[in-house]
Design a protein around this motif. Structure first.
Motif, PDB file in Angstrom:
ATOM      1  N   ASP A  52       0.836  -1.207   0.000  1.00 12.62           N
ATOM      2  CA  ASP A  52       0.000   0.000   0.000  1.00 12.62           C
ATOM      3  C   ASP A  52       0.869   1.255   0.000  1.00 12.62           C
ATOM      4  OD1 ASP A  52      -2.355  -1.414  -0.003  1.00 12.62           O
ATOM      5  OD2 ASP A  52      -2.623  -1.348   2.172  1.00 12.62           O
ATOM      6  N   LEU A  53       1.942   1.231   0.771  1.00 12.29           N
ATOM      7  CA  LEU A  53       2.829   2.389   0.840  1.00 12.29           C
ATOM      8  C   LEU A  53       3.510   2.635  -0.503  1.00 12.29           C
ATOM      9  CD1 LEU A  53       4.475   1.789   4.344  1.00 12.29           C
ATOM     10  CD2 LEU A  53       2.544   3.264   3.779  1.00 12.29           C
ATOM     11  N   LEU A  54       3.932   1.561  -1.149  1.00 14.62           N
ATOM     12  CA  LEU A  54       4.561   1.713  -2.464  1.00 14.62           C
ATOM     13  C   LEU A  54       3.555   2.230  -3.494  1.00 14.62           C
ATOM     14  CD1 LEU A  54       6.767  -1.517  -2.600  1.00 14.62           C
ATOM     15  CD2 LEU A  54       7.452   0.817  -2.000  1.00 14.62           C
ATOM     16  N   ALA A  55       2.305   1.776  -3.371  1.00 12.28           N
ATOM     17  CA  ALA A  55       1.269   2.278  -4.276  1.00 12.28           C
ATOM     18  C   ALA A  55       1.041   3.770  -4.065  1.00 12.28           C
ATOM     19  CB  ALA A  55      -0.029   1.506  -4.063  1.00 12.28           C
ATOM     20  N   CYS A  56       1.109   4.210  -2.810  1.00 14.06           N
ATOM     21  CA  CYS A  56       0.970   5.643  -2.516  1.00 14.06           C
ATOM     22  C   CYS A  56       2.081   6.446  -3.181  1.00 14.06           C
ATOM     23  CB  CYS A  56       0.999   5.877  -1.008  1.00 14.06           C
ATOM     24  SG  CYS A  56      -0.492   5.370  -0.138  1.00 14.06           S
ATOM     25  N   ALA A 177      -4.401   6.811  10.960  1.00 12.56           N
ATOM     26  CA  ALA A 177      -3.172   6.647  11.738  1.00 12.56           C
ATOM     27  C   ALA A 177      -2.027   6.156  10.856  1.00 12.56           C
ATOM     28  CB  ALA A 177      -3.413   5.675  12.893  1.00 12.56           C
ATOM     29  N   LEU A 178      -2.336   5.241   9.950  1.00 17.51           N
ATOM     30  CA  LEU A 178      -1.311   4.734   9.032  1.00 17.51           C
ATOM     31  C   LEU A 178      -0.780   5.855   8.141  1.00 17.51           C
ATOM     32  CD1 LEU A 178       0.038   2.012   8.128  1.00 17.51           C
ATOM     33  CD2 LEU A 178      -1.679   1.939   6.307  1.00 17.51           C
ATOM     34  N   ALA A 179      -1.686   6.713   7.688  1.00 20.19           N
ATOM     35  CA  ALA A 179      -1.278   7.823   6.821  1.00 20.19           C
ATOM     36  C   ALA A 179      -0.357   8.793   7.549  1.00 20.19           C
ATOM     37  CB  ALA A 179      -2.507   8.556   6.295  1.00 20.19           C
ATOM     38  N   LEU A 180      -0.630   9.048   8.825  1.00 18.36           N
ATOM     39  CA  LEU A 180       0.241   9.942   9.591  1.00 18.36           C
ATOM     40  C   LEU A 180       1.565   9.269   9.937  1.00 18.36           C
ATOM     41  CD1 LEU A 180      -2.054  11.871  12.099  1.00 18.36           C
ATOM     42  CD2 LEU A 180      -1.198  12.587   9.875  1.00 18.36           C
ATOM     43  N   ALA A 190      -3.065  12.397   0.194  1.00 17.89           N
ATOM     44  CA  ALA A 190      -3.672  11.119   0.574  1.00 17.89           C
ATOM     45  C   ALA A 190      -4.017  11.100   2.059  1.00 17.89           C
ATOM     46  CB  ALA A 190      -2.731   9.965   0.239  1.00 17.89           C
ATOM     47  N   ALA A 191      -3.157  11.690   2.888  1.00 16.75           N
ATOM     48  CA  ALA A 191      -3.434  11.735   4.326  1.00 16.75           C
ATOM     49  C   ALA A 191      -4.677  12.575   4.610  1.00 16.75           C
ATOM     50  CB  ALA A 191      -2.233  12.298   5.077  1.00 16.75           C
ATOM     51  N   ILE A 192      -4.793  13.709   3.937  1.00 15.11           N
ATOM     52  CA  ILE A 192      -5.964  14.568   4.123  1.00 15.11           C
ATOM     53  C   ILE A 192      -7.224  13.860   3.631  1.00 15.11           C
ATOM     54  CG2 ILE A 192      -7.061  16.724   3.359  1.00 15.11           C
ATOM     55  CD1 ILE A 192      -4.203  17.943   3.328  1.00 15.11           C
ATOM     56  N   ALA A 193      -7.107  13.113   2.549  1.00 13.03           N
ATOM     57  CA  ALA A 193      -8.260  12.358   2.042  1.00 13.03           C
ATOM     58  C   ALA A 193      -8.736  11.338   3.071  1.00 13.03           C
ATOM     59  CB  ALA A 193      -7.896  11.666   0.731  1.00 13.03           C
ATOM     60  N   GLU A 194      -7.806  10.678   3.748  1.00 11.75           N
ATOM     61  CA  GLU A 194      -8.186   9.711   4.788  1.00 11.75           C
ATOM     62  C   GLU A 194      -8.881  10.416   5.953  1.00 11.75           C
ATOM     63  OE1 GLU A 194      -8.162   6.589   4.580  1.00 11.75           O
ATOM     64  OE2 GLU A 194      -6.789   6.175   2.923  1.00 11.75           O
ATOM     65  N   LEU A 195      -8.370  11.568   6.341  1.00  9.95           N
ATOM     66  CA  LEU A 195      -8.994  12.324   7.434  1.00  9.95           C
ATOM     67  C   LEU A 195     -10.381  12.815   7.038  1.00  9.95           C
ATOM     68  CD1 LEU A 195      -5.928  14.424   8.661  1.00  9.95           C
ATOM     69  CD2 LEU A 195      -7.032  12.539   9.884  1.00  9.95           C
ATOM     70  N   SER A 255      -9.268  23.527   1.599  1.00  5.20           N
ATOM     71  CA  SER A 255     -10.697  23.639   1.917  1.00  5.20           C
ATOM     72  C   SER A 255     -11.133  22.477   2.797  1.00  5.20           C
ATOM     73  CB  SER A 255     -11.522  23.653   0.624  1.00  5.20           C
ATOM     74  OG  SER A 255     -11.204  24.779  -0.162  1.00  5.20           O
ATOM     75  N   ALA A 256     -10.589  21.296   2.514  1.00  9.15           N
ATOM     76  CA  ALA A 256     -10.962  20.106   3.281  1.00  9.15           C
ATOM     77  C   ALA A 256     -10.480  20.192   4.722  1.00  9.15           C
ATOM     78  CB  ALA A 256     -10.398  18.853   2.606  1.00  9.15           C
ATOM     79  N   VAL A 257      -9.203  20.518   4.920  1.00  8.74           N
ATOM     80  CA  VAL A 257      -8.685  20.523   6.295  1.00  8.74           C
ATOM     81  C   VAL A 257      -9.299  21.648   7.116  1.00  8.74           C
ATOM     82  CG1 VAL A 257      -6.528  19.329   5.808  1.00  8.74           C
ATOM     83  CG2 VAL A 257      -6.612  21.814   5.586  1.00  8.74           C
ATOM     84  N   ARG A 258      -9.596  22.767   6.481  1.00 13.03           N
ATOM     85  CA  ARG A 258     -10.239  23.855   7.227  1.00 13.03           C
ATOM     86  C   ARG A 258     -11.669  23.482   7.612  1.00 13.03           C
ATOM     87  NH1 ARG A 258      -7.358  28.526   7.390  1.00 13.03           N
ATOM     88  NH2 ARG A 258      -5.507  28.572   6.054  1.00 13.03           N
ATOM     89  N   ALA A 259     -12.354  22.779   6.734  1.00  8.39           N
ATOM     90  CA  ALA A 259     -13.711  22.333   7.056  1.00  8.39           C
ATOM     91  C   ALA A 259     -13.696  21.342   8.214  1.00  8.39           C
ATOM     92  CB  ALA A 259     -14.360  21.704   5.829  1.00  8.39           C
ATOM     93  N   ILE A 260     -12.722  20.435   8.201  1.00  6.99           N
ATOM     94  CA  ILE A 260     -12.619  19.456   9.285  1.00  6.99           C
ATOM     95  C   ILE A 260     -12.303  20.153  10.602  1.00  6.99           C
ATOM     96  CG2 ILE A 260     -11.315  17.486  10.167  1.00  6.99           C
ATOM     97  CD1 ILE A 260     -10.788  16.696   7.237  1.00  6.99           C
ATOM     98  N   ALA A 261     -11.290  21.018  10.567  1.00  9.67           N
ATOM     99  CA  ALA A 261     -10.848  21.668  11.801  1.00  9.67           C
ATOM    100  C   ALA A 261     -11.923  22.566  12.392  1.00  9.67           C
ATOM    101  CB  ALA A 261      -9.580  22.473  11.537  1.00  9.67           C
ATOM    102  N   SER A 262     -12.698  23.228  11.537  1.00 12.20           N
ATOM    103  CA  SER A 262     -13.710  24.161  12.035  1.00 12.20           C
ATOM    104  C   SER A 262     -14.942  23.458  12.565  1.00 12.20           C
ATOM    105  CB  SER A 262     -14.126  25.126  10.921  1.00 12.20           C
ATOM    106  OG  SER A 262     -14.779  24.421   9.876  1.00 12.20           O
ATOM    107  N   SER A 263     -15.065  22.146  12.322  1.00 15.81           N
ATOM    108  CA  SER A 263     -16.261  21.431  12.779  1.00 15.81           C
ATOM    109  C   SER A 263     -16.206  21.120  14.262  1.00 15.81           C
ATOM    110  CB  SER A 263     -16.427  20.122  12.003  1.00 15.81           C
ATOM    111  OG  SER A 263     -15.378  19.222  12.314  1.00 15.81           O
ATOM    112  N   LYS A 264     -15.059  21.294  14.889  1.00 15.08           N
ATOM    113  CA  LYS A 264     -14.926  20.976  16.307  1.00 15.08           C
ATOM    114  C   LYS A 264     -15.849  21.861  17.129  1.00 15.08           C
ATOM    115  CE  LYS A 264     -11.460  20.428  19.933  1.00 15.08           C
ATOM    116  NZ  LYS A 264     -10.035  20.549  20.281  1.00 15.08           N
TER     117      LYS A 264
END
Length: 300
Positions: A52-56, A177-180, A190-195, A255-264
């Motif tokens: 999986d890591l090599l595919a990434c 967790a694997l992505a981080l 890819a890490a942001i997509a998983e989050l 846009s994705a990470v800001r949307a996630i972070a602001s949902s708290k």
């Protein structure tokens, strides 16, 4: 999480760093490609996530090639583009599973020569204009990873989380967790997509959790998962002026990470309102209403 000045990197520089670490893998007698790649990445060659890591890495190389091909000749001349695309293609062949059993020393020199790392590095200045990335401090990444792993344990052992919720939460937390943990392979996108995927699941389950609370069964662990996802998303956020430039080039990640972070903490607390003080005048009105009601009953 400690506040510090934001440093920027880019996909080309990050892949150059990964390529450099692979070049400097120690050579042992009859070392094969797959164990060598595992050593360079920092994972056991029998680990199930290795492929999986090599595919990434392969997907990141294709993404970088797409960026290079999208630039005009005023930004990247023909010869530079050709050299970079060749370096990307050769690196991609090296991490392809079909070459897993080949001799590492020979194939590495053939497909990942030093000049390939140079090609990635000189493209970095262009890549940073269109795909700037935040340098993630190890301490921030480890803090976010630790929190994800903590809530993963909570989800697995919480009896108030239904099985149909538990399975997708566990899977999502494991992938995030694997992505981080292997961010140098997954890359930011890819890490942001998983989050983002995990966040969407948690949002749905929080709504269901509120419904369950009315029937006497709910779990605060789901909110803990949300907080952990928000913490992880925060480490990827770029300054507004950089993020604004990034969005102009069609990137979705900020846009994705800001949307996630602001949902708290955005979820409404569906509690009864606190008791309100009753004024003396309201007591008198209420007493008069009660007396009138009694008179009506007596008259009937």
């Amino acid at each position: 999480m400690t506040k510090r000045a934001v440093e920027l990197t880019d996909p080309a520089r990050e892949l150059a760093s990964l390529a450099s670490s692979l070049i400097h893998v120690g050579i042992t007698k009859q070392l094969r490609v797959l164990p060598a790649l595992a050593k360079g990445i920092g994972v056991d060659d029998n680990a199930p996530e290795l492929l999986d890591l090599l595919a990434c890495v392969g997907r990141r190389l294709r993404s970088l090639e797409g960026l290079a091909n999208s630039l005009g000749e005023d930004e990247l001349d023909k010869d530079q583009r050709q050299e970079l695309v060749q370096a990307i293609g050769s690196f991609g062949q090296l991490v392809h599973p079909r070459n897993a059993s080949q001799d590492w020393d020979h194939l590495r020199h053939q497909l990942l020569p030093d000049k390939s790392v140079t090609a990635f590095r000189w493209f970095s200045s262009n890549a940073k204009k269109f795909r700037p990335l935040r340098v993630i401090a190890d301490s921030d990444r480890e803090e976010a990873l630790q929190r994800l792993e903590e809530v993963l344990k909570e989800v697995r052992t919480d009896p108030n989380i239904s099985d149909w919720m538990q399975a997708p939460l566990v899977e999502g937390l494991e992938q995030a967790a694997l992505a981080l943990k292997y961010l140098h392979c997954f890359g930011h996108e890819a890490a942001i997509a998983e989050l983002l995927l995990l966040h969407q699941r948690v949002e749905h389950f929080i709504q269901r959790n509120e419904t369950d609370a009315q029937s006497g069964r709910s779990s605060p662990t789901i909110t803990s998962v949300l907080n952990a996802v928000c913490l992880a998303a925060n480490i990827f956020i770029l300054p507004h002026e950089v993020a604004g430039a990034l969005e102009r080039y069609g990137s979705w990640t900020q846009s994705a990470v800001r949307a996630i972070a602001s949902s708290k903490g955005d979820y409404p607390q569906r509690l009864l309102p606190p008791p309100r003080a009753i004024l003396p005048s309201e007591v008198a009105v209420g007493k008069k209403r009660d007396e009138d009601d009694c008179d009506k009953v007596a008259a009937s």
